[in-house]
Design an enzyme around this catalytic site. Sequence first.
Site, PDB file in Angstrom:
ATOM      1  N   SER A   1       0.802  -1.230   0.000  1.00  0.00           N
ATOM      2  CA  SER A   1       0.000   0.000   0.000  1.00  0.00           C
ATOM      3  C   SER A   1       0.834   1.279   0.000  1.00  0.00           C
ATOM      4  CB  SER A   1      -0.940   0.017   1.217  1.00  0.00           C
ATOM      5  OG  SER A   1      -0.213   0.157   2.422  1.00  0.00           O
TER       6      SER A   1
ATOM      7  N   LYS B   1       0.932   4.835   6.847  1.00  0.00           N
ATOM      8  CA  LYS B   1       0.389   5.655   5.753  1.00  0.00           C
ATOM      9  C   LYS B   1       1.094   7.012   5.758  1.00  0.00           C
ATOM     10  CE  LYS B   1      -2.811   2.533   4.888  1.00  0.00           C
ATOM     11  NZ  LYS B   1      -2.724   1.676   3.680  1.00  0.00           N
TER      12      LYS B   1
END
Length: 253
Positions: free
Chosen positions: A65, A136
């Site tokens: 990701s 993230k």
Amino acid sequence: MDTEAHVTERDRSSDPDTREGEGSRSARFLDAPWRRPALLGTACAAFLLLFSTFVMQPFLIPSGSMEPTLRVGDRVLVNKLAYRFDSVPQRGDVVVFDGTGSFVREEPAGNPVTGLVRWAAAAVGLAEPAETDYIKRVVGVGGDRVVCCDKRGRVEVNGRAVDETYLYPGDVPSRVPFDIVVPQGTLWVMGDHRSHSRDSRDHLGEPGGGMVPVGKVVGRADWIGWPVGRWSSLERPDAFGRVTAPGPVGSHG
């Protein structure tokens, strides 16, 4: 009546021969060839766990990701002191956070013994992180208005377009349109591989709206420590250099 003193059992601890025997056993125990390596190993393990808990923790990247910035199998070093002493996450930072209450409703139950072993292994980068831990990039901080997308398909923060050169080649900033204002004390986070990342966008309709409380941030990913060929620091990109502080609430048209 017997007037002679009864002979009591001699105190064995005062017997030189006994003391010598006990001392010899203790010396043999301390001088056993496995004893010192075991003590040294235990001390090193304790130091590593303490260091990992409070200062710097290796974090194994379990998914794609955050490609191309981070690859599956990379081990990043997470600086747990980065946001101490009144420092706060900044736009562009890559952060590790506990998603309980924002990305997942509650921490899954499990075997406590297995959980402890897994925690210890994850703390030194030998196992994948807990299911509730995420990594993230911070795109919006408290008060920011984050919009996707402008006419050129770019994310805007406080009216300024952001050229996200760190995105996965061929990805667009987002296929999901959104227009949100980040509440104070929270963060809007997204993966660099936008088409392969479950991030704040996927939780817009849930309680919390996909926002991550700053208090849930574990630390900032500052370096790639493994594999050797990937050694590098994770610098804050200049993509957000033109973004200014948000204006008063209600000033965004």
